[in-house]
Enzyme design. Structure first.
Site, PDB file in Angstrom:
ATOM      1  N   ARG A 271       0.822  -1.213   0.000  1.00 54.86           N
ATOM      2  CA  ARG A 271       0.000   0.000   0.000  1.00 54.86           C
ATOM      3  C   ARG A 271       0.858   1.266   0.000  1.00 54.86           C
ATOM      4  O   ARG A 271       0.421   2.311  -0.484  1.00 54.86           O
ATOM      5  CB  ARG A 271      -0.993   0.007   1.167  1.00 54.86           C
ATOM      6  CG  ARG A 271      -2.058   1.087   1.049  1.00 54.86           C
ATOM      7  CD  ARG A 271      -3.155   0.969   2.105  1.00 54.86           C
ATOM      8  NE  ARG A 271      -4.259   0.119   1.700  1.00 54.86           N
ATOM      9  CZ  ARG A 271      -5.382   0.539   1.095  1.00 54.86           C
ATOM     10  NH1 ARG A 271      -5.557   1.827   0.823  1.00 54.86           N
ATOM     11  NH2 ARG A 271      -6.332  -0.294   0.773  1.00 54.86           N
TER      12      ARG A 271
ATOM     13  N   GLU B 186      -9.233   6.340   7.195  1.00 47.95           N
ATOM     14  CA  GLU B 186      -7.805   6.545   7.001  1.00 47.95           C
ATOM     15  C   GLU B 186      -7.425   7.809   6.240  1.00 47.95           C
ATOM     16  O   GLU B 186      -6.400   8.422   6.549  1.00 47.95           O
ATOM     17  CB  GLU B 186      -7.208   5.329   6.280  1.00 47.95           C
ATOM     18  CG  GLU B 186      -7.248   4.061   7.099  1.00 47.95           C
ATOM     19  CD  GLU B 186      -7.006   2.831   6.251  1.00 47.95           C
ATOM     20  OE1 GLU B 186      -7.822   2.562   5.350  1.00 47.95           O
ATOM     21  OE2 GLU B 186      -5.999   2.148   6.486  1.00 47.95           O
TER      22      GLU B 186
END
Lengths: 783, 489
Positions: free
Chosen positions: A327, A730
């Site tokens: 990621r 997030e």
């Protein structure tokens, strides 16, 4: 809250539907101390307590473990080692068999659990742990990836490479090029409630666990694996966590497994709760990185090619390091188009605790690396970094393919940044700050505006599924259960809003219940910002199934077409008459209509081929931007955040109050990561920052003095997400990057913005002062 | 002396009498385990996160004082004659939520909720003192409370709105104040309290004279005032501290007086109690005290304890040394007074004899021609342990340095004078050149270490730069020379 109010049958709208600012469902319990966390539950008679014995060296073979004194200590009932695990001494979440419950033959970091004491009281168990005599054959160890060859180091899991175009050729052909390295620190979750598990043994093979976990199904599977029993024998329940932030995605497995093993051995309930120091020493954190970058660009600041190497301190085992470092690469573009790009990850083995998930899951690290490159380009050209940012933004119809070959179809960053630039008066304050700095020899101000684009979905495609279970009782009250866990983010209330909306009943008619593997199986972790997106859709599906049955029932009973059955607030209009919702459900029950249903959802469209580094890993992107102004003291490096303006989008928000809470909280957490939160390992391999006395998360007085947070009210999700809302967990964490760059900008002012400060993170006072000194030296100025 | 053998205090308004208390039993464990009052949480067990905040009311000559404290490091034995108020006791009028609680709900001040009871208690303590707090007052009240979810913004907004949910006059604790004070005074009217037997016991002396007698008989006893340091010996290091002598209840040790320009501060005076006098008489100490711990720690921690335990990073010794403070030590009936700087012999070793205790510290108020400053540098501004703390007392005559006393914390194994730096300044003209020359003298005074708070290199550089700041702040610069939390108008 003792007596239940009757719902209004004449209301124009329900209380607590979607797109309303509902309070957290537990707010009144939080403020009165009545919200029950696992350590607050009434304890079963005969409860035993477990405590972990930790290794005292960072790497080496265990030669002997003398636990005689431990066993003889007051109150001690049992001592467990790895050999006492009934079926498997293995809790590696990605099934690489590299993470034991309790280390047996060797230890790989200082603080690794090697035994567990079971005693009548927690105090006795904790004191007994100190009596162990363990001999080690110590071996060389590495804690810091700066001390090793990052391109050739041992990896804990296979790395990833993303490639589009020929980056090296593009860089070499570019009019300008530069390269650099940045160090980016890790972060402890510092959930206020530490890890805890309580196991209650049942009949046969059964055990019930109360575990502070974001991933009950994984705890279930791990406990079953360790015990050697089918998953059906293990039930895991969690009503609420006192914070998670990713730290309770995999890290709760160990505690649950020990409690379960001890409970089954002794036929007594067992609770385990480490002290804060042990929690911080023995459980994983956000990965710190060393990021190497090389970029080619033109004289206007257009990036032509870029090459990244993201090396991460993974710790001693894989845990989630593969997905986390993946990621990081997925976000090395942030909001920018790279004509040619290569990005590689290196999840490096170190003799430190195994790093794990933490809000953003590597994404923030990718973004920080990316924004450093933007800064480098800006300083090289003597331009404002914001100009370089805007110049490189993804297009909306072209220049819109990511390094992983997904086309960005929902880009709104231009408008977000333009609106924020205007509302924050970026240009005016840029001038004012320059004037301030010219007249201020000691204090310097800095300004930065940084954007965020965050990909929403688990990159492990199979996790993008969710289930829910909805019961409607005959009186019309509703029992809601789903696979998502509540860690404070307001997931439960949002899902309740969705269900209230479907039935058109007031939200207090919907009972929120604890997450349990016994009601919804095979759940995914509540992570990746996906809790609402996935579970909201699943709960909606369950509610719609029941609503359809009620509709069909009413249409048949009252002999009207189905389209004349309309769900109004707390009532149903059937033809010409209105029937209270509870009255209709009573009639349905009498007519033997099934009023319980499951719901299921899987995210459409996404796919990912990791070997090729290509696919559509994200269902959509969430966008935002922050503008930060700071002041620094060039004598001490102390900093102060003067003002922050945020413009962030959450699609058509389900609950603005909750979303703003996520944005403010995420921002402060991101700011803390990049400023005061510093993890320090010493030369002996000891983590020295393992409690709030030494590890400094932000306080109220670290908030920006002026803090303006605005939800962009114009966007809605381009995809048919739950009520066209977007994920919010997030993305706003990454807005904290603006503070880091504002500090960098203030540092840069000491050398007239001619030199890139190349600030490492976190920008502690020490880091800032040393950067100021270096810039003064390089600019040829006396300190 | 005949002693009571149980401690008595009020818990949420009801009297508790305990005789089976160990010297190191913490209030938090007692509340949660013995009383099943589980609204109060353990977040860190070291007085840094505030999740365990409860109120402790204590009678003083000025009336009942009600303060937030960290239950995790507060010993039950120290609560004799106090009123402990926990989150379970809070209530509004007619069964409603308390105004603090309702404000927190309405402003979305909780997310995970685990820190929330502690925040509510801290805000309640603040509100009782200051029903219309400024943003700065709220921030100060919350220095000892960590929240990881909200980013604090909604909590601060809630804090400022409490008074719109109810009045102090109607508050349940305010209305009980007089009767509670009376009940506590009656408990405290007894003499010495001794609980437990043999080594495993604790004593609350009846008076300072009694304290002297107890310590003469039991010279190895651990003296506990605020327990903000000793508490961690128990919760973190699992050290055996018995026998224990508690002194926090001794009003005689909690006095501040001034004679001939010298402040005498009793060893039991908390930072909170010292704040008003010290910040009025020596203004530079106000902002420094504000950055020691959080409110809970300042309410419990004492200046005497901070000195007596001899930490190299205690925040009060350097400024007090720079001010020329002295210390009165007492053993039995004998007293001696020594310069404070001589008390710190080496790391972990102080000039204190067995059976001797710190009775008072004497702090000269700086003369009108003396410039004084004390600055602490930390990773996080508030509630952080010092990396470097510099304190400067200096006077000029005819543009030259006539006197200079400089002391630092965090730079050596003890709080320590910078004698070489002082020598480099004395008699020199008050110019940047003098300062820069004096900055060269630091290595003669200090060889700091590297640790998790700062590197040796940074400590040295920041220490030197604090001298430069002192110069700039006292005539060397027109512009502000340090960042502040104050908001621009």
């Amino acid at each position: 809250m003792n007596r239940h109010a009757s719902p209004s049958l004449t209301a124009k709208a329900i209380v607590g539907g979607v797109a309303s600012s509902q309070r957290h469902d537990s707010a009144h319990k939080h403020v009165t101390g009545q919200a029950v966390y696992i350590d607050d539950m009434p304890e079963p008679a005969g409860l035993l307590h477990a405590y972990l014995g930790l290794s005292t060296v960072p790497h080496g073979a265990i030669l002997s473990m003398d636990l005689t004194a431990v066993r003889a200590a007051p109150g001690v009932v049992d001592v467990l080692t790895g050999h006492d695990m009934p079926a498997a001494n293995d809790i590696s979440p990605t099934h690489r068999h590299d993470e034991p419950v309790l280390a047996t033959d060797k230890v790989q970091f200082l603080g690794q659990p090697i035994f567990a004491v079971i005693a009548e009281t927690r105090e006795q168990a904790r004191r007994a742990c100190k009596l162990a005599k363990v001999e080690y054959a110590e071996e060389p160890f590495v804690t810091d990836i700066r001390d090793i060859d990052r391109r050739a180091g041992k990896l804990v899991t296979p790395p990833l490479t993303l490639k589009r175009g020929d980056a090296q050729t593009a860089i070499e052909a570019a009019p300008r090029r530069l390269k650099g390295t940045m160090r980016l620190g890790g972060q402890d979750h510092f959930y206020l409630e530490g890890h805890i598990a309580m196991a209650i043994p049942g009949e046969d093979m059964d055990v019930t666990l109360y575990s502070s976990t974001q991933h009950p199904s994984e705890v279930q599977h791990m406990v079953a694996q360790v015990l050697g029993v089918p998953s059906h024998a293990v039930t895991v329940e969690i009503r609420r966590m006192g914070g998670g932030f990713g730290g309770k995605e995999t890290q709760g497995n160990q505690f649950a497994a020990i409690a379960a093993v001890a409970a089954k051995r002794h036929g007594r309930a067992v609770k385990i709760r480490p002290d804060r120091d042990d929690d911080m020493t023995a459980t994983g954190k956000r990965h710190d990185f060393v990021i190497d970058y090389e970029v080619g660009f033109d004289d206007e600041g257009q990036i032509l090619g870029v090459d990244y190497f993201f090396a991460a301190r993974a710790g001693f085992s894989a845990d989630l390091s593969g997905a986390v470092t993946d990621r990081a690469l997925f976000h090395c573009d942030n909001t920018y188009y790279y004509p040619a790009v290569k990005a590689q990850s290196a999840p490096l083995y170190t003799n430190t605790v195994s790093n794990t998930a933490f809000r953003g899951f590597g994404g923030p690290q990718g973004i920080v690396g990316c924004e450093r490159v933007i800064d480098e380009v800006a300083f090289a050209l003597g331009k404002d970094p914001l100009e370089i940012r805007k110049r490189n933004f993804y297009g909306t119809t072209d220049r819109n393919v990511t390094p992983y070959h997904q086309t960005v179809e929902d880009n709104i960053i231009h408008r977000i940044v333009a609106e924020l630039e205007a509302s924050a008066d970026y240009a005016g304050r840029r001038q004012a700050i320059a004037a301030f700095n010219a007249g201020s020899p000691v204090l310097k101000r800095g300004l930065a505006l940084t954007p965020v684009k965050f990909g929403i979905s688990f990159t492990a495609t199979h996790f993008n599924q969710a289930g829910a279970l909805v019961h409607v009782y005959a009186d019309g009250s509703v029992h809601l259960n789903h696979g998502g866990t509540e860690m404070g983010q307001g997931l439960y209330v949002k899902i309740a809003q969705v269900v209230a909306e479907e039935f058109q009943i007031d939200i207090d008619q919907v009972k929120i219940t604890a997450t349990t593997t016994a009601k919804v199986p095979n759940t995914s972790a509540t992570a990746a910002s996906s809790g609402t997106d996935l579970n909201g859709m699943a709960a909606q599906a369950a509610a719609r199934t029941i609503r359809q049955r009620l509709t069909d029932f009413a249409a048949e009973k009252y002999q009207v077409p189905a389209d004349q059955v309309v769900f109004l607030p707390n009532r149903v209009r059937v033809g010409n008459q209105e029937i209270a919702f509870g009255a209709l459900t009573q009639q349905a029950y009498m007519a033997r209509v099934q009023l319980s249903a499951t719901g299921f959802y899987k995210t459409p469209k996404i796919h990912w081929d990791r070997d090729k580094g290509q696919g559509t890993p994200f269902y959509y992107f969430a966008y935002g931007a922050a503008c930060a102004e700071v002041e620094i003291d060039t004598l001490t490096g102390e900093t102060m955040v003067e003002r922050v303006d945020i413009l962030h989008e959450t699609g058509r928000s389900l609950n603005k109050a909750i979303d703003i809470g996520q944005i403010e909280g995420g921002f402060i957490q991101g700011m803390g990561w990049l400023t005061t939160e510093e993890l320090v390992w010493d030369a002996k391999g000891r983590l020295r920052t393992h409690a709030p006395s030494t590890y400094k998360i932000p306080l109220a007085s670290d908030r920006p003095k002026i803090f303006n947070v605005t939800l962009a009210d114009w966007p809605e999700a381009g995809e048919p997400t739950i009520h066209r809302s977007k994920a919010v967990g997030e993305p706003p964490f990454c807005l904290g990057v603006a503070v880091f760059h504002a500090i960098s900008d203030a540092v840069a002012s000491v050398a007239d913005h001619r030199l890139c400060p190349r600030l490492d993170a976190p920008a502690t006072p020490e880091c800032v002062l040393m950067a100021v000194e270096r810039l003064n030296r390089e600019a040829g100025r006396p300190a | 002396m005949k002693a009571e053998t149980q401690i008595r205090f009020l818990l949420n308004g009801a009297e508790v009498a305990l005789s089976d208390v160990r010297p190191d039993d913490t209030l938090l464990d007692w509340l949660r385990l013995a009383r099943a009052l589980r609204g109060t949480k353990e977040g860190c067990a070291e007085g840094d996160c505030g999740a365990c905040t409860v109120l402790v009311g204590r009678p003083t000559p000025q009336g009942l004082v009600c303060e937030g404290v960290n239950a995790c490091i507060r010993f039950v034995g120290s609560l004799h004659g106090c009123h402990v108020v926990t989150i379970e006791h809070l209530r509004g009028e007619g069964g409603a939520l308390h105004p603090v609680q309702q404000a927190m709900v309405d402003f979305h001040g909780s997310q995970c909720g685990f820190c929330t009871p502690g925040f509510v208690m801290s805000l309640y303590a603040m509100w009782m003192q200051d029903p219309d707090p400024s943003e700065a007052a709220v921030e100060k009240a919350l220095q000892g409370n960590l929240c990881r979810c909200t980013g604090y913004e909604p909590i601060v907004k809630a804090a400022r709105a409490i008074s719109s949910y109810g009045t102090l006059e109607a508050d349940f604790l305010a209305t009980e104040r007089a009767s509670v004070a009376q009940r506590l005074a009656a408990i405290r009217a007894g003499g010495r309290v001794e609980v437990g037997t043999g080594k495993d016991r604790f004593v609350l002396p009846a008076s300072v004279d009694d304290l002297a007698a107890v310590l003469e008989a039991e010279p190895t006893a651990t003296i506990v005032a605020g327990s903000t340091d000793v508490g961690l010996w128990v919760t973190k290091f699992m050290r055996d501290i018995a026998p224990v002598v508690f002194i926090g209840h001794l009003d005689e040790l909690r006095t501040i007086s001034e004679h001939d320009g010298v402040l005498t501060i009793g060893a039991g005076v908390s930072y909170t109690d010292a704040f008003e006098t010290l910040s009025a008489r020596i203004p530079a100490l106000g902002p420094l005290i504000d950055r020691i711990g959080g409110a809970q720690v300042r309410n419990m921690g004492t200046i005497g304890g901070n000195i007596a335990n001899g930490s190299p990073i205690g925040d009060m010794p350097p400024p007090l040394i720079a001010l020329g403070a002295s210390l009165t030590l007492r053993k039995g009936g004998a007293r001696r007074t020594i310069p404070l700087e001589d008390f710190f012999v080496a790391y972990g070793r102080q000039d204190r004899l067995p059976g001797e205790f710190v009775e008072a510290v004497h702090v000269p108020v700086p003369a009108a021609n003396t410039q004084f400053a004390a600055w602490k540098v930390t990773k996080r501004r508030d509630e952080d342990i010092t990396a470097v703390l510099g304190a400067f007392a200096m006077s000029l005559e005819d543009g030259k340095v006539a006197s200079a006393r400089i002391a630092y914390g965090g730079m050596a194994a003890t709080p320590k004078r910078a004698k070489a730096v002082e020598a480099a300044l004395l008699g020199q003209p008050w110019t940047l050149a003098t300062i820069e020359a004096a900055m060269q003298a630091y290595p003669a005074d200090y060889q700091p270490i590297s640790d998790m708070r700062a590197s040796a290199e940074y400590r040295m550089l920041a220490a030197k730069n604090l001298l430069k700041r002192f110069f700039l702040a006292h005539g060397g610069a027109e512009m502000p020379v340090m960042v502040t939390r104050e908001r621009a108008a």
